[in-house]
Design an enzyme around this catalytic site. Sequence first.
Site, PDB file in Angstrom:
ATOM      1  N   ASP A 249      -0.323  20.199  17.412  1.00 43.08           N
ATOM      2  CA  ASP A 249      -0.266  19.152  17.149  1.00 43.08           C
ATOM      3  C   ASP A 249       0.357  17.889  18.077  1.00 43.08           C
ATOM      4  O   ASP A 249       0.938  17.798  18.876  1.00 43.08           O
ATOM      5  CB  ASP A 249       1.733  19.580  15.856  1.00 43.08           C
ATOM      6  CG  ASP A 249       1.489  18.374  14.939  1.00 43.08           C
ATOM      7  OD1 ASP A 249       2.021  16.823  15.662  1.00 43.08           O
ATOM      8  OD2 ASP A 249       1.974  18.424  13.862  1.00 43.08           O
TER       9      ASP A 249
ATOM     10  N   SER B 256       3.869  16.122   7.004  1.00 38.13           N
ATOM     11  CA  SER B 256       4.530  15.232   8.350  1.00 38.13           C
ATOM     12  C   SER B 256       5.671  14.595   7.418  1.00 38.13           C
ATOM     13  O   SER B 256       6.489  15.504   6.980  1.00 38.13           O
ATOM     14  CB  SER B 256       3.453  13.956   8.587  1.00 38.13           C
ATOM     15  OG  SER B 256       4.316  13.158  10.117  1.00 38.13           O
TER      16      SER B 256
ATOM     17  N   HIS C 196      -2.286  17.071  14.745  1.00 36.46           N
ATOM     18  CA  HIS C 196      -1.341  16.452  13.085  1.00 36.46           C
ATOM     19  C   HIS C 196      -2.135  16.837  12.134  1.00 36.46           C
ATOM     20  O   HIS C 196      -2.073  16.786  10.845  1.00 36.46           O
ATOM     21  CB  HIS C 196      -0.719  15.694  13.218  1.00 36.46           C
ATOM     22  CG  HIS C 196      -0.110  15.198  12.797  1.00 36.46           C
ATOM     23  ND1 HIS C 196       1.727  15.976  12.305  1.00 36.46           N
ATOM     24  CD2 HIS C 196       0.535  14.265  11.830  1.00 36.46           C
ATOM     25  CE1 HIS C 196       2.295  15.804  11.443  1.00 36.46           C
ATOM     26  NE2 HIS C 196       1.862  14.252  11.384  1.00 36.46           N
TER      27      HIS C 196
END
Length: 803
Positions: A744, A671, A778
């Site tokens: 995601d 991330s 994610h």
Amino acid sequence: MKLKVTLLLFLNMGFFAFAQENLTYQKPSKSILDLADYEKAPTVSMDTKKENMLLMYRNTYKTLDDLNQEELRLGGLRINPVTNISSTVTYTINLKLRKISGKNEIQVAGLPDNPKISNISWSPNDKKILFSHTTNSGVELWVIDVATAKATKLTDATVNANLGNPFSWFLDNETILVKMLPKNRKPLLDSKKDLPTGPIISSTAGAKSQNRTYPDMLKNQNDEINFENIITSELYKVNLNGTATLFKEAAMYAGEKISPDGNYIMLTTIQKPFSYVVPLYRFPSRTIVYDARGKEIKTVNEVPLNEIIPKGFMAVRKGKREMAWRNDKPATLSYVVALDEGDPANKVDFRDEVFLWDAPFANNATTLAKVPQRYNDIVWGNDNIAFLTDEWYDTRNTKTYLINPSNPSQQPKVITDRNQQDVYSDPGVFETRKNEYNKYVLAIEKDNAYRIGEGYTKEGQFPFIDEFNLKTLQAKRLYTSTYKDKKEDLLEIEDFKSGKVLVQIQSKSEYPNYYFRNIKKQNSLTPITSFQNPFESIKNVSKEVIKYKRKDGVELSGTLYLPTGYDKTKKEKLPLLIWAYPAEYKDKNSAGQSTQNSNEFTFPYYGSFVYWVTKGYVVLDDAAFPIIGEGTTEPNDNFIPQLVANAEAAIDAVDALGYINRKKVAVGGHSYGAFMTANLLTHSNLFACGIARSGAYNRTLTPFGFQSEQRNYWEAPEVYTAMSPFMNADKMKTPLLLVHGEADNNPGTFTLQTERYYQALKGLGATTRMVILPKEAHSYVAKENILHLLWEQDQFLEKYLKN
């Protein structure tokens, strides 16, 4: 023979380097697989009196089949339209009960076949446990009788869990308020088959609406119809004997809160119009209080569509917000109203006003307090005592006030005024306990409250318990953990008079387990659980928190791992892996503080490089990467120089210990850590390669702020451009492994970010490999994907770092 070996090596390297591969799923080498493929210990839930515990067993990973289900993505939700529950739920697959004072685990009898259990909830008297079970066609409600350890089904598969927990206990321990699918529910529309009746149109009247880049928004009229369909429920009162009575007709129920005394129910429903740019929690809503029979008492709040909100993390909407029942009263609502119209840019003496409103709401609400910063929370105590907290992000300041709910004219007393990022000064959290309404309120003994603190210091972590005198406002230390070879977490004070405390203790090689400690008796420790270490192969790795300084004097830290058997006297020069995640601060002091504890159990998982201590690598995990902006300077004004300085300091520190070949250093992150990794490889020559997972690389695609950046692109275009690896792709000369989940769901980190960045790097001749993990959001959860990810990383590091 030599020719054959050379040819095989060439073919293998060429396959990895050049082919547009159609690989089947791979597994990592044995030393990594032995750590990754393990059996997960159960999680524990204890009743209020600490007499019984529920052991909840889950699979270590989901499977691709779990992810390969029907899914609707609407209004910020991801739900399975067949089963009517979130498609992201991680299920419990078995339940056992145990007396806390005993050793025998009792298998809960009567569980459904192949259970998919979620939404577990103890009854107010701790004699029953509710849970939902997801079948192939829907969600059922089940109950466990704790005394007999037997489960019974209460409803058919008609429960609507699309908005989360679908039920609430009444105080009588016999009745549950349940959201059920409407009996006349219409079928969902198929957006691929149903032709639109017109174009999709959005318009603006000129008002500023600076929203983040939210995923899974509504996109058309069919989405609106399907959204309304999936969240519409009927409310039933379900009794433990299995009878069900309709309480309220079908509506888009988004919140059901029963008053502490059980006499009132506050229902919030979503209203129209819907939005295509913000998630459902910013849709219009109406909140009405009913009595226990369903008679309407009062509309207590109406909230319009909230697409337009001022800029800044402390911006809030106008009107009533944070509406909730007061825990220490039978039926009193509290709520907050912004006095600055929700705009941090407006200069006012007080930002928020807190109100109290007694049922049945015949009179107007009364002021409880006004606070100079944004309201954060209240811990209710009794008629005369409560603790109110406010905060302000730009200064990182937080204050806690002692207030008198019965006398609002009495000046609030400030008991803490601190930088919320200054962990060394954190006084802890006030202890609470359940009252007669089954609600948590401040634990008060005579004139004392109690705080449990994490206990971070320059010398290490030493959790503590303080007794806080409510008259003198002075704290007295009752207990400090003195472990230097273990980590102790103080969870809950069970008996204030005897000193009984629930704790969890772990070490580098000892799995976290629960104990009762008597803080009034030295060495009085009673074990509750005895979970074993599933990672025996790395129990003897060297692990320590190292501290070092950046060039500008900022103190940094990281957890350093050395392979098992590494000889610190010979100091073989090994490759180094750094895993990190940047964090923003407003001052150097708090940025230099460490919350790492080398005695924390070594738990390898896909979110770090720890696995690679088995492959002859040195690992610096959770390396500190502070980005500081003091005064009027924003942290991101100097993001790149600080990022590089952090990395250089980390490498220098480990190199100074003599353990590494500083020409063989890799960096990785997930991330924002992926964003960090790409920038480090772009703007420095410190690394041989990098691994970036599920990142955002073009900040012009998140133009109204990202991470902790509050300015929009047009206010700071040079910052957005300089920080975007995509904009600087021509500078990339270092091998980079890019990984992203195909689905995601995190704001800003769309899969497109990695795909476009890869195309740029490929077009400019950089050495790059892109891996898209099917079905993953994610965070990655499927076993097949995680094991393949570990294989990819291992192959990449072997080629571009070790060899």
